[in-house]
Structure formats: C-alpha cells, structure tokens
Write a protein that holds these residues in place. Structure first.
Motif, PDB file in Angstrom:
ATOM      1  N   ASN A 136       0.844  -1.196   0.000  1.00 28.07           N
ATOM      2  CA  ASN A 136       0.000   0.000   0.000  1.00 28.07           C
ATOM      3  C   ASN A 136       0.878   1.244   0.000  1.00 28.07           C
ATOM      4  O   ASN A 136       0.811   2.089   0.903  1.00 28.07           O
ATOM      5  CB  ASN A 136      -0.925  -0.005   1.224  1.00 28.07           C
ATOM      6  CG  ASN A 136      -1.932  -1.128   1.201  1.00 28.07           C
ATOM      7  OD1 ASN A 136      -3.037  -0.980   0.702  1.00 28.07           O
ATOM      8  ND2 ASN A 136      -1.539  -2.277   1.755  1.00 28.07           N
ATOM      9  N   GLU A 167       0.666   3.736  -1.776  1.00 28.38           N
ATOM     10  CA  GLU A 167      -0.056   4.982  -2.009  1.00 28.38           C
ATOM     11  C   GLU A 167      -0.525   5.624  -0.706  1.00 28.38           C
ATOM     12  O   GLU A 167      -0.936   6.787  -0.697  1.00 28.38           O
ATOM     13  CB  GLU A 167      -1.266   4.725  -2.912  1.00 28.38           C
ATOM     14  CG  GLU A 167      -2.426   4.004  -2.263  1.00 28.38           C
ATOM     15  CD  GLU A 167      -2.215   2.485  -2.160  1.00 28.38           C
ATOM     16  OE1 GLU A 167      -3.109   1.800  -1.636  1.00 28.38           O
ATOM     17  OE2 GLU A 167      -1.155   2.014  -2.628  1.00 28.38           O
ATOM     18  N   LYS A 168      -0.475   4.887   0.400  1.00 31.39           N
ATOM     19  CA  LYS A 168      -0.878   5.424   1.694  1.00 31.39           C
ATOM     20  C   LYS A 168       0.336   5.952   2.453  1.00 31.39           C
ATOM     21  O   LYS A 168       1.469   5.530   2.223  1.00 31.39           O
ATOM     22  CB  LYS A 168      -1.565   4.347   2.540  1.00 31.39           C
ATOM     23  CG  LYS A 168      -2.896   3.880   1.992  1.00 31.39           C
ATOM     24  CD  LYS A 168      -3.543   2.891   2.947  1.00 31.39           C
ATOM     25  CE  LYS A 168      -4.912   2.444   2.447  1.00 31.39           C
ATOM     26  NZ  LYS A 168      -5.564   1.502   3.376  1.00 31.39           N
ATOM     27  N   GLN A 226      -2.810   6.740   6.600  1.00 27.67           N
ATOM     28  CA  GLN A 226      -3.720   7.737   6.047  1.00 27.67           C
ATOM     29  C   GLN A 226      -3.687   7.630   4.535  1.00 27.67           C
ATOM     30  O   GLN A 226      -2.618   7.496   3.921  1.00 27.67           O
ATOM     31  CB  GLN A 226      -3.338   9.148   6.486  1.00 27.67           C
ATOM     32  CG  GLN A 226      -4.251  10.227   5.918  1.00 27.67           C
ATOM     33  CD  GLN A 226      -3.772  11.628   6.233  1.00 27.67           C
ATOM     34  OE1 GLN A 226      -2.693  11.788   6.784  1.00 27.67           O
ATOM     35  NE2 GLN A 226      -4.551  12.632   5.885  1.00 27.67           N
ATOM     36  N   SER A 227      -4.840   7.705   3.953  1.00 31.56           N
ATOM     37  CA  SER A 227      -4.921   7.670   2.498  1.00 31.56           C
ATOM     38  C   SER A 227      -4.335   8.948   1.920  1.00 31.56           C
ATOM     39  O   SER A 227      -4.476  10.035   2.493  1.00 31.56           O
ATOM     40  CB  SER A 227      -6.373   7.486   2.055  1.00 31.56           C
ATOM     41  OG  SER A 227      -6.462   7.546   0.647  1.00 31.56           O
ATOM     42  N   SER A 228      -3.682   8.835   0.782  1.00 34.70           N
ATOM     43  CA  SER A 228      -3.072   9.996   0.135  1.00 34.70           C
ATOM     44  C   SER A 228      -4.080  10.818  -0.654  1.00 34.70           C
ATOM     45  O   SER A 228      -3.755  11.897  -1.142  1.00 34.70           O
ATOM     46  CB  SER A 228      -1.949   9.541  -0.803  1.00 34.70           C
ATOM     47  OG  SER A 228      -2.440   8.646  -1.783  1.00 34.70           O
ATOM     48  N   THR A 229      -5.310  10.330  -0.778  1.00 31.60           N
ATOM     49  CA  THR A 229      -6.330  11.086  -1.507  1.00 31.60           C
ATOM     50  C   THR A 229      -6.842  12.241  -0.669  1.00 31.60           C
ATOM     51  O   THR A 229      -6.854  12.187   0.564  1.00 31.60           O
ATOM     52  CB  THR A 229      -7.499  10.166  -1.882  1.00 31.60           C
ATOM     53  OG1 THR A 229      -8.075   9.640  -0.681  1.00 31.60           O
ATOM     54  CG2 THR A 229      -7.017   9.014  -2.754  1.00 31.60           C
ATOM     55  N   ASP A 271     -10.333  11.650   1.619  1.00 32.58           N
ATOM     56  CA  ASP A 271     -10.292  10.993   2.930  1.00 32.58           C
ATOM     57  C   ASP A 271      -9.214  11.654   3.783  1.00 32.58           C
ATOM     58  O   ASP A 271      -8.027  11.522   3.504  1.00 32.58           O
ATOM     59  CB  ASP A 271      -9.992   9.501   2.754  1.00 32.58           C
ATOM     60  CG  ASP A 271     -10.129   8.753   4.071  1.00 32.58           C
ATOM     61  OD1 ASP A 271     -10.529   9.377   5.073  1.00 32.58           O
ATOM     62  OD2 ASP A 271      -9.836   7.545   4.090  1.00 32.58           O
TER      63      ASP A 271
END
Length: 612
Positions: free
Chosen positions: A148, A150-151, A238-241, A244
């Motif tokens: 993961n 991307e997180k 934590q999500s990188s988006t 969120d």
C-alpha cells in the motif's frame, strides 16, 4: 454507554466499527526431552482444540478442556501465528483496531520462544534468529506497507520491562541520572495509565529487529525469568487522496509474562493481581455491592495490570497463548495453566476502530503519518503563522504556556519531530481510567451549551438558549471564554496545541540564538585565521631574507676557504724550499769543520813527532 465504549469513543470523529468477540485462547504443548518415554507424558492434545490428562487412573473425558485452538509439541510457531494472531494483525493494519497477544504459563514452558523466538550464535559470530510471533507479525505489517505504497503509513516501536513492580525502558540509552531508565506511570483522563517510553520510528523489518535486539541486550540478566516484557508496535495510516482526511491508528502489544516463581516475590504479586482482574472480567454478575450491576475491577494492585488495563478493559482484540509441558514431572503446573486458560476464554472484548481527523493548518493539511521532513525555516514560518492565528482567535490564551526548561526542551526535541509537533496533538494510545459509569456518561455525552454553570458571567438568558451563539467555558481553562465555533474537544486540542506552539516558538528562538552565537564564533575564527595567514606571509618574507644573507655569508666563507687552501699550498712549497736550502748550508759548514779538524789533527801529529 459502558466504560469500554466510552474509552473507545474518546477522540473519534465518526462512529467507528465495533468488533465484539471472545478472547482467542490457545494452548501450546512444548516438546519433551528426547530421552523421555511415552509413559512420562501426562497431557495430550486431540482434535486441535482439546487438552486432556492421560495419567493412569484419570478419565480423559473428565479432565478434557476445550479451547479455541490447541497445539501439540509438533506444531510450529508459524502455524500458531496463522491461526491465532494473523487476523488480529490484519485488523490492526487495515481497520485501526488495537490488538494484544499474551504468552502465559509456567516457567520453562516456551513462552519467550513462542513470543520472541530465540537467538543462536553460529560460526563466524553470525547470529541466527528463530522467528517468534512478534517477528511474523512485523513481517506482515511491512508487507502491508509495501503493498500500500499509495498510503502514508508510519510504524513505531517501544519496548519496556516490568520487574519488581518497576518499569524500565529497554530501547532508550543508559540514563545519566542513575535511575537505570526507570519510567514513571502516569494517569490521564483520556488515555488512562501510561508510561512515557521512547517510541522509535522504523521503516523496515531490519530496523525493527535491531531495536528489539537492543532491548533484549538491555534486559536485566538476573531478572530475565522473573520479569514481564511488552513490545509494542504502533501503526498509523492515512490515504493519500484528498477526499479521505482520516487517520487510522492501532497498537499491537506483544506481552511475555513471567511464570510463577517459588516464594512470595513481586512477580507473583503481579500475576495474582492479573488473575484477580481476569476473574473479575469473567464474573460480571458478582458485583461488589448488593449482588447486582457491574463489579468493580481493581487495576491498581500492580503496575502490570495498570499498563494492561487498556487491553484488558475491552478496547483491543486479544489472543492468549498458554504454554505448558506434557511431561508427567510438570503435571501439576500444566493443570493449573489449563484451568486458568479455561477461565480466560470467557473474557469478552468490544474493540473499536481508532480513527481521527487529520489536523489542518489554515488552508493546508499535514499528516502525522507522513515521512516528509521540514527545514528549520519552514518550521519557523509554520509556528509564526499558527501562533498568529491562535492569538487572533484566542487573545486570552496568550502567555498561558508554562515556562520552558532545558529538560523539557531536550525531551521535546528527542521525542517528536518538528513537523509532528506543529500539526496534530498527541495520539491517544491508551484509554481512560476505570471510572464510574456516571462519570463516563458525563465526560462523553455532548455538553449543553446553555448550562448556566458553563456560561460566561454576564450572559443573557436569550443568549443562553442559543447554543451555537453562546461561548462555553473550558474545563481546563479556568473561566477563559471560547469562541462559539469551537467545541469542547476542539477547545482542549487548541489549548494543548497553543502551549506546544509556545514551547516550540521558544525552542526556535533558542536555536536562533545558538545559531547567532555560532556565526559570531565563526567570524572570530575566520579573523584569527586571516591574521595567522598574514603572519605566516611576514614570517616567510623574513625567512627568505635571512636565507639570502646566509647564502652570501656561505659564499664568502667558501671563497675564504679556497684562499686559505691556496695559501697553505704556497707555504708548503716555501717550507720545502727552506728545508732544502738549510740542508745545503749545513753540508758546506760541516765540510769546512771537517777540514779544520783534519788540519788540527795533522798539526798535533807533527808536534807529537817533534816532541818524541
């Protein structure tokens, strides 16, 4: 709302997921000695769930105990991890649910081997590490981090030891004040009992293993068999988006409990306190007052139970691995272990997902889970911007921060990075103390903003009826008014953040002063260096002149020496000439003397003849 629910709900913005379940209890039989015979085996595992005593005269059906899992002496640690622990690790990394894994049992039953593996030194001084439950869990965590990418994921570890009811930090360096890294147990209304152990950020399995080996090396040699250890892994993600902005965080405690010792020592007292707590958790109908309601569970009998209170009180998924020996010589110890394991399997947990909103600074959001570092200049700009914003929003908070001492400044610099200090308040890793349900309901229920005791003095009744327009008073602020747009939780966070920003600003001011001092010293050193260079040039010119004069004198001496040699040769020739001349003069004179002597003799001879 129960105490367990209230503890889990503190600091969460959204209703988190709830996982209610029984504790996962497993029994593991260690291998017996290779020289032992089948007649010496007293306990047997059947159906991977049942443990029974098979001594002569014992009915296996009456002595059988059933658990979630039971493993015989041929089971490997990998199999135990996959069936008992892996699901807890997965829920911690993916859902933010706390987890706790216990290794319990009598002495020499394989508890430490199950939890932490073993280290063996091979040829060439290479250490072979046998993997335990903790190692396998760490490998799965970093596998999740790799999958993961991307997180934003941060992994931290801590390692403590409890011996003689004293808590020691095994990762920290040797303390300078001579207290041997002893930690103080502190109480907090939000996170409950906690110790300020050093947390180290790790980026891969090798760095985590290095900290674990450092802690193992720092353990008390004499206390290894009588001390309890807790290795904690904290995972924040934590999500990188941008959609969120929530952070999931969970702690995984790997607890290796010492076995009961002979005599009335402190480790036995800790285990007895733990036994009383577990019995209280499994007997909810036996109340301390009147035989009804929830019984009071005393976690304060030992530091071990106070530290384990967040896990035992319900906000963690738990697995208990009871290690025992099937040997006949250990039959009584195994029987006590199996009996206690049967009590523990009735414990219920109600774990919640730990979720919070990532902190925002005006128009930008920075996560505590980010690995990004900032420079001193950027940190200073953020501090000034936040301080200005807080000063404008809360003018009466100005100057309320406690004075910064060198000890607290060093502690802040060692524990947290500047980026984390400037962005979010500390993450609660422990839960609240065991308090009454009325107190919990009062703390966790929404506060009415029209309560007269909470209004600013002089507010009108009309303003009191409008909660959104009425400013509440902080519990900790001592009567300091808060703007209407700030809730009670946000008020506490802002007050705490304001103090931290003041302390950080003082630190940055101190660093600027030190930087100015260093630059001044640098200029002084540069001036001295230039003076030395000029002096060196002067000395070089003077030495060159002296060298030239010396060469001239040497040339003169060489010429004089040549003249002296020439004069010597001339005087030698003259001397030889004088010697030759003298030799010639001496020869002529001797000839004359000889002739005169001859004539005198001739005369004497004539006179003699005449006389005769």
């Amino acid at each position: 709302m129960s105490i367990k629910e209230a503890k889990s709900n503190v600091g969460n913005d959204d209703p988190p997921d709830i996982q209610e379940e029984l504790v996962n209890v497993a029994v593991r039989m260690r291998p017996i000695s290779p020289t032992a015979t089948s007649n010496e085996i007293a306990w047997h595992v059947t159906d991977n769930t049942t443990v029974s005593e098979i001594l002569p005269g014992k009915n296996p059906n009456k002595t059988a105990s059933t658990f979630s899992h039971a493993f015989d002496e041929n089971a490997t640690t990998e199999i135990i991890y996959d069936r008992v622990v892996k699901d807890i690790v997965t829920s911690a990394t993916t859902r933010g649910i706390n987890g706790a894994v216990f290794a319990m049992g009598c002495k020499n039953s394989g508890k430490t081997f199950t939890m932490y593996g073993s280290s063996e030194r091979e040829e060439g001084d290479e250490i072979k590490q046998t993997q335990g439950i903790m190692h396998l869990a760490a490998m799965d965590i970093f596998k999740y981090v790799e999958q993961n990418s991307e997180k934003k994921i941060e992994v931290k570890v801590s390692f403590i030891e409890i011996y003689n009811d004293e808590v020691r930090d095994l990762i920290a360096a040797t303390a300078s004040n001579g207290n041997d890294n002893e930690l103080v147990l502190r109480e907090d209304t939000v996170i409950g009992a906690s110790v300020n152990a050093h947390e180290k950020v790790v980026y891969d399995f090798e760095s985590l293993l290095n900290y674990f080996l450092v802690g193992e090396k720092n353990r008390s040699v004499a206390a290894r068999s009588d001390s309890h250890t807790i290795f904690t892994i904290t995972v924040e993600s934590q999500s990188s988006t941008t959609e969120d902005d929530h952070v999931l965080y969970a702690t995984l405690d790997f607890i290796d409990l010492a076995g009961p010792a002979k005599g009335n020592n402190v480790s036995n007292k800790s285990l007895h306190a733990l036994s009383r707590v577990i019995c209280g958790l499994t007997s909810p109908d036996k109340a301390s007052s009147g035989g009804s309601g929830t019984p009071h569970i005393n976690y304060r009998d030992s530091k071990l139970t106070r530290i384990l209170q967040p896990s035992l009180s319900g906000n963690a998924r738990m697995s208990m691995i009871f290690c025992a020996s099937p040997s006949e010589s250990c039959s009584e110890e195994t029987k006590r272990t199996v009996t206690f394991a049967g009590i523990c399997k009735n414990i219920k947990t109600r774990a919640r997902a730990n979720r919070r909103t990532a902190a925002k600074s005006q128009n930008e959001s920075v996560s505590r889970c980010s690995y990004t570092t900032i420079s001193d200049k950027e940190a200073e700009e953020i501090v000034e911007k936040k301080l200005k914003h807080l000063t404008e929003s809360f003018p009466k908070y100005s100057g309320t921060a406690p004075p910064l001492t060198p000890q607290s400044a060093k502690k802040r610099l060692d524990v947290i990075a500047a980026s984390n200090l400037l962005t979010t308040p500390p993450t609660p890793t422990r839960k609240a103390r065991n308090v009454s349900s009325a107190t919990v309901a009062r703390r966790t229920s929404p506060r009415k903003k029209n309560t007269p005791s909470r209004l600013i003095q002089g507010a009108s009744p009309a303003a009191s009826r409008q909660g959104k327009r009425t400013a509440t008073v902080s519990r900790r602020g001592g009567g300091i008014p808060v703007p209407p747009s700030v809730s009670i939780e946000e008020e506490h966070n802002v007050a705490d953040l304001s103090k931290k920003l003041e302390a950080t600003n003082a630190l940055l001011s101190q660093l600027r002063d030190e930087k100015t001092t260093l630059m001044t010293e640098r200029e002084e050193l540069a001036t001295k260096l230039a003076a030395l260079a000029a002096e060196k040039e002067d000395n070089s010119a003077e030495l060159a002149k002296q060298l030239e004069s010396t060469q001239v004198i040497l040339s003169q001496l060489t010429n004089e020496n040549t003249n002296l040699v020439t004069e010597k040769e001339e005087m030698t020739v003259q001397l030889q000439t004088l010697v030759k001349e003298r030799e010639k003069d001496n020869s002529a004179e001797l000839v004359k003397q000889l002739e005169s002597t001859k004539s005198l003799l001739s005369q004497l001879s004539n006179e003699k003849t005449t006389l005769v």
